[in-house]
Design an enzyme around this catalytic site. Structure first.
Site, PDB file in Angstrom:
ATOM      1  N   ASP A  81     -12.055  -0.092   6.856  1.00 23.05           N
ATOM      2  CA  ASP A  81     -10.705  -0.521   7.196  1.00 23.05           C
ATOM      3  C   ASP A  81     -10.251  -1.647   6.275  1.00 23.05           C
ATOM      4  O   ASP A  81     -10.988  -2.607   6.044  1.00 23.05           O
ATOM      5  CB  ASP A  81     -10.686  -1.000   8.655  1.00 23.05           C
ATOM      6  CG  ASP A  81      -9.304  -1.373   9.137  1.00 23.05           C
ATOM      7  OD1 ASP A  81      -8.335  -0.709   8.740  1.00 23.05           O
ATOM      8  OD2 ASP A  81      -9.198  -2.333   9.925  1.00 23.05           O
ATOM      9  N   GLU A 133      -1.679   2.160   2.865  1.00 26.40           N
ATOM     10  CA  GLU A 133      -0.660   1.457   3.642  1.00 26.40           C
ATOM     11  C   GLU A 133       0.570   1.220   2.792  1.00 26.40           C
ATOM     12  O   GLU A 133       0.469   0.850   1.617  1.00 26.40           O
ATOM     13  CB  GLU A 133      -1.199   0.114   4.154  1.00 26.40           C
ATOM     14  CG  GLU A 133      -0.216  -0.642   5.041  1.00 26.40           C
ATOM     15  CD  GLU A 133      -0.824  -1.911   5.637  1.00 26.40           C
ATOM     16  OE1 GLU A 133      -0.144  -2.956   5.600  1.00 26.40           O
ATOM     17  OE2 GLU A 133      -1.968  -1.853   6.132  1.00 26.40           O
ATOM     18  N   HIS A 217      -1.263   0.249  12.781  1.00 27.52           N
ATOM     19  CA  HIS A 217      -2.129  -0.934  12.744  1.00 27.52           C
ATOM     20  C   HIS A 217      -1.561  -1.975  13.697  1.00 27.52           C
ATOM     21  O   HIS A 217      -0.374  -1.984  13.997  1.00 27.52           O
ATOM     22  CB  HIS A 217      -2.200  -1.498  11.328  1.00 27.52           C
ATOM     23  CG  HIS A 217      -3.070  -0.696  10.416  1.00 27.52           C
ATOM     24  ND1 HIS A 217      -4.151  -1.234   9.757  1.00 27.52           N
ATOM     25  CD2 HIS A 217      -3.039   0.605  10.060  1.00 27.52           C
ATOM     26  CE1 HIS A 217      -4.739  -0.288   9.026  1.00 27.52           C
ATOM     27  NE2 HIS A 217      -4.074   0.835   9.203  1.00 27.52           N
ATOM     28  N   THR A 242      -8.394  -6.486  18.540  1.00 31.01           N
ATOM     29  CA  THR A 242      -8.312  -7.840  19.089  1.00 31.01           C
ATOM     30  C   THR A 242      -8.459  -7.881  20.607  1.00 31.01           C
ATOM     31  O   THR A 242      -9.262  -8.653  21.153  1.00 31.01           O
ATOM     32  CB  THR A 242      -6.980  -8.501  18.683  1.00 31.01           C
ATOM     33  OG1 THR A 242      -6.900  -8.532  17.256  1.00 31.01           O
ATOM     34  CG2 THR A 242      -6.885  -9.912  19.219  1.00 31.01           C
TER      35      THR A 242
END
Length: 293
Positions: A81, A133, A217, A242
């Site tokens: 990632d 991305e 994301h 998170t």
């Protein structure tokens, strides 16, 4: 069962659900995510984020991720990632990762395109899927443990400067041949300090231009309804870290607070944290795959 990201996301795109992609910077996170996926009988993506190299190196955690993936009863992709360097991407391919994200989104469009094209050629030759991305995902000051660096809305003159442009996305995908594209529509890495304002229609506008798997994301903290709308509009991979890490930490806090004057053992604390992560991952995956469960 170890598979590529392309295999997993093709099924998700066709059946209109999203696959959870979870960063696993320790053994217990790997175990928790695999256990959650197996209990739900859903495919899953194990991720090592380059920013977690300070917690554990890919050389250490990578073989563990691959071992658990190969022995799992469900399809598992092992993914790098936010790989910001060619060197780490090549290391991941050599280790046996079945997917990599090359993230040059902080560079100019031209540099992002040319460098992504090059890494796609290398990865595809080795049978490895590639995510890229386009646009900028904001990073919160609190717990932004997935992205490369802190990027806030204040860094741009308008949101259109950081959100993914549909026409540009089409050109980028056609030139690079990436297997999946992480797009920007208002999500944030880390803890949401205010309620997120998502441009969910932007996903639809991009999908009108290109029909490949899209990646969200900054998935932690988004409401269930917004997740489901994003998935209906074309999101097939959701990066989530998170709030899962927080769930593990909160379970440890509960365990310690409830133990009283008894002796505290490290293995018991770790087991409590792992259970907290697993339950949170299961809850997230249930939302992501709501349409097929």
């Amino acid at each position: 069962m170890l598979v590529t990201m392309k295999e997993i996301l093709e099924d998700a795109k066709n059946r209109k659900y999203a696959v959870g992609a979870f960063n696993v910077p320790n053994l217990e996170s790997v175990q928790a995510v695999i256990a959650a996926a197996e209990e739900l009988k859903l495919p899953v993506i194990l991720q090592h984020a380059e920013v977690h190299e300070n917690l554990i190196s890919m050389q250490e955690i990578g073989p563990i991720m691959l071992d658990y993936a190969k022995r799992a009863s469900v399809p598992v992709c092992v993914h790098l990632d936010h790989g910001a360097s060619f060197d780490l991407c090549i290391q991941a391919i050599r280790l046996g990762f079945t997917s990599i994200m090359y993230d040059a989104s902080a560079k100019s469009y031209e540099e992002n395109l040319e460098e992504t094209k090059e890494i796609v050629k290398i990865a595809h030759a080795a049978g490895v899927s590639v995510e890229a991305e386009l646009g900028h995902i904001f990073t919160s000051a609190v717990g932004g443990g997935e992205g490369r660096g802190a990027v806030g809305a204040e860094d741009f003159t308008s949101l259109d400067d950081c959100y993914t442009d549909p026409v540009t996305a089409k050109k980028f995908v056609e030139a690079t041949h990436v297997d999946a594209l992480a797009i920007s529509f208002g999500t944030t890495h880390g803890v949401y300090l205010t309620e997120p304002k998502l441009d969910l229609n932007r996903i639809t506008e991009i999908k009108k231009q290109i029909d490949i798997p899209f990646v969200m994301h900054g998935g932690s903290g988004v409401s269930d309804e917004d997740f489901k709308t994003a998935i209906r509009n074309g999101i097939t991979k959701i990066n989530y870290y998170t709030y899962g890490a927080m769930a593990g930490g909160n379970r440890i806090r509960e365990y310690v607070n409830n133990i009283g004057d008894k002796e505290i053992f490290l293995h018991d604390i770790i087991a409590a944290g792992k259970e907290g992560v697993k339950e949170d991952v299961k809850a997230a995956m249930t939302v992501f795959a709501d349409s097929i469960l």
